[in-house]
Design a protein around this motif. Structure first.
Motif, PDB file in Angstrom:
ATOM      1  N   THR A 190       0.899  -1.110  -0.241  1.00 36.95           N
ATOM      2  CA  THR A 190       0.103   0.048   0.039  1.00 36.95           C
ATOM      3  C   THR A 190       0.866   1.139  -0.227  1.00 36.95           C
ATOM      4  O   THR A 190       1.785   1.489   0.897  1.00 36.95           O
ATOM      5  N   LYS A 236       0.260   4.265   0.407  1.00 35.19           N
ATOM      6  CA  LYS A 236      -0.003   5.319   1.505  1.00 35.19           C
ATOM      7  C   LYS A 236       0.875   5.322   2.643  1.00 35.19           C
ATOM      8  O   LYS A 236       1.061   6.021   3.446  1.00 35.19           O
ATOM      9  N   ASP A 237       1.742   4.066   2.713  1.00 28.31           N
ATOM     10  CA  ASP A 237       2.464   3.970   4.217  1.00 28.31           C
ATOM     11  C   ASP A 237       3.941   4.261   3.508  1.00 28.31           C
ATOM     12  O   ASP A 237       4.869   4.048   4.542  1.00 28.31           O
ATOM     13  N   PRO A 286       4.570  10.666   2.671  1.00 32.74           N
ATOM     14  CA  PRO A 286       3.326   9.889   2.903  1.00 32.74           C
ATOM     15  C   PRO A 286       2.305  10.961   3.304  1.00 32.74           C
ATOM     16  O   PRO A 286       0.954  10.533   2.891  1.00 32.74           O
ATOM     17  N   LEU A 287       2.501  11.819   3.605  1.00 33.00           N
ATOM     18  CA  LEU A 287       1.292  12.959   3.900  1.00 33.00           C
ATOM     19  C   LEU A 287       1.283  13.924   2.956  1.00 33.00           C
ATOM     20  O   LEU A 287       0.162  14.907   3.052  1.00 33.00           O
ATOM     21  N   GLY A 288       1.915  13.834   1.715  1.00 29.56           N
ATOM     22  CA  GLY A 288       1.754  14.675   0.451  1.00 29.56           C
ATOM     23  C   GLY A 288       2.894  15.889   0.448  1.00 29.56           C
ATOM     24  O   GLY A 288       2.567  16.827  -0.159  1.00 29.56           O
ATOM     25  N   ARG A 302       0.002  12.198  -5.672  1.00 29.29           N
ATOM     26  CA  ARG A 302      -0.051  10.823  -5.520  1.00 29.29           C
ATOM     27  C   ARG A 302      -1.831  10.704  -5.195  1.00 29.29           C
ATOM     28  O   ARG A 302      -2.428  11.493  -4.692  1.00 29.29           O
ATOM     29  N   ASP A 303      -2.235   9.518  -5.623  1.00 30.48           N
ATOM     30  CA  ASP A 303      -3.682   9.138  -5.283  1.00 30.48           C
ATOM     31  C   ASP A 303      -3.528   7.810  -4.790  1.00 30.48           C
ATOM     32  O   ASP A 303      -3.291   6.716  -5.124  1.00 30.48           O
ATOM     33  N   ASN A 304      -3.756   7.719  -3.363  1.00 32.46           N
ATOM     34  CA  ASN A 304      -3.498   6.647  -2.557  1.00 32.46           C
ATOM     35  C   ASN A 304      -4.575   5.635  -2.983  1.00 32.46           C
ATOM     36  O   ASN A 304      -4.671   4.362  -2.797  1.00 32.46           O
ATOM     37  N   ASP A 305      -5.854   6.097  -3.380  1.00 31.65           N
ATOM     38  CA  ASP A 305      -6.798   5.190  -3.595  1.00 31.65           C
ATOM     39  C   ASP A 305      -6.586   4.322  -4.797  1.00 31.65           C
ATOM     40  O   ASP A 305      -6.934   3.254  -4.723  1.00 31.65           O
ATOM     41  N   ASN A 341      -3.373   3.771  -5.596  1.00 31.15           N
ATOM     42  CA  ASN A 341      -1.840   3.303  -5.336  1.00 31.15           C
ATOM     43  C   ASN A 341      -1.013   3.772  -6.500  1.00 31.15           C
ATOM     44  O   ASN A 341      -0.412   2.789  -6.886  1.00 31.15           O
ATOM     45  N   ARG A 392       7.249   4.977   5.503  1.00 27.73           N
ATOM     46  CA  ARG A 392       6.991   6.062   6.181  1.00 27.73           C
ATOM     47  C   ARG A 392       7.941   6.378   7.346  1.00 27.73           C
ATOM     48  O   ARG A 392       8.524   7.433   7.885  1.00 27.73           O
TER      49      ARG A 392
END
Length: 126
Positions: free
Chosen positions: A28, A30-31, A53-55, A71-74, A76, A100
Motif C-alpha cells: 500500500t 500510503k505507507d 506519505p502525507l503529501g 499521489r492518489d492513494n486510492d 495506489n 514512512r
C-alpha cells in the motif's frame, strides 16, 4: 509480489509535456514516501521529485517549476507531470518507495528506498 511499475515517457520534443505514472502492487503506497529519480547516460543518478506519505513535495533544482509530483492513494499510484521538457531531461526515470518510518533519512537520500521500479525512458529531442 511487491513491485513498482513505471509507465509513460517516450520520445518528446523540447517544450512538450509528458506524464509518468508509478503504480504499486503487493503493498500500500500510503505507507510510503515516493520519489522519482533519473539517470542520464554518463551522469550520476539524480533525485527529481518526491512526495511524503502525507503529501509534502520536494523538487530537484533542475525541475522546479516544470515538474509536479502527486499521489492518489486510492489508486495506489504516484504521478510525475513533466512540462516544458528540455533535452537535458533525457534519462531513464525510476520511481522508488521509502517506508514512512524511514522518511526522516531524507526524501532525496537514496538510503532506505526499499522498492524500485524497472525504469522508463524519456527522450527529449528535436
Amino acid at each position: 509480489q511487491v513491485q513498482l511499475v513505471e509507465s509513460g515517457g517516450g520520445l518528446l520534443r523540447p517544450g512538450e509535456s509528458a506524464r509518468l505514472s508509478c503504480s504499486a502492487s503487493g503493498f500500500t503506497l500510503k505507507d510510503y514516501g515516493i520519489a522519482w529519480f533519473r539517470r542520464a547516460p554518463g551522469k550520476e543518478r539524480e533525485a527529481v521529485a518526491s512526495i511524503s506519505p502525507l503529501g509534502s513535495t520536494l523538487y530537484g533544482d533542475s525541475v522546479k517549476g516544470r515538474f509536479t509530483i502527486s499521489r492518489d492513494n486510492d489508486k495506489n499510484t504516484v504521478t510525475l507531470q513533466m512540462n516544458s521538457l528540455k533535452p537535458e531531461d533525457t534519462a531513464v526515470y525510476y520511481c522508488a518507495a521509502k517506508p514512512r518510518g524511514a522518511w526522516y533519512t531524507g526524501p532525496h537520500n537514496i538510503y532506505m528506498y526499499s522498492n524500485w521500479g524497472q525504469g522508463t525512458q524519456v527522450t527529449v529531442s528535436s
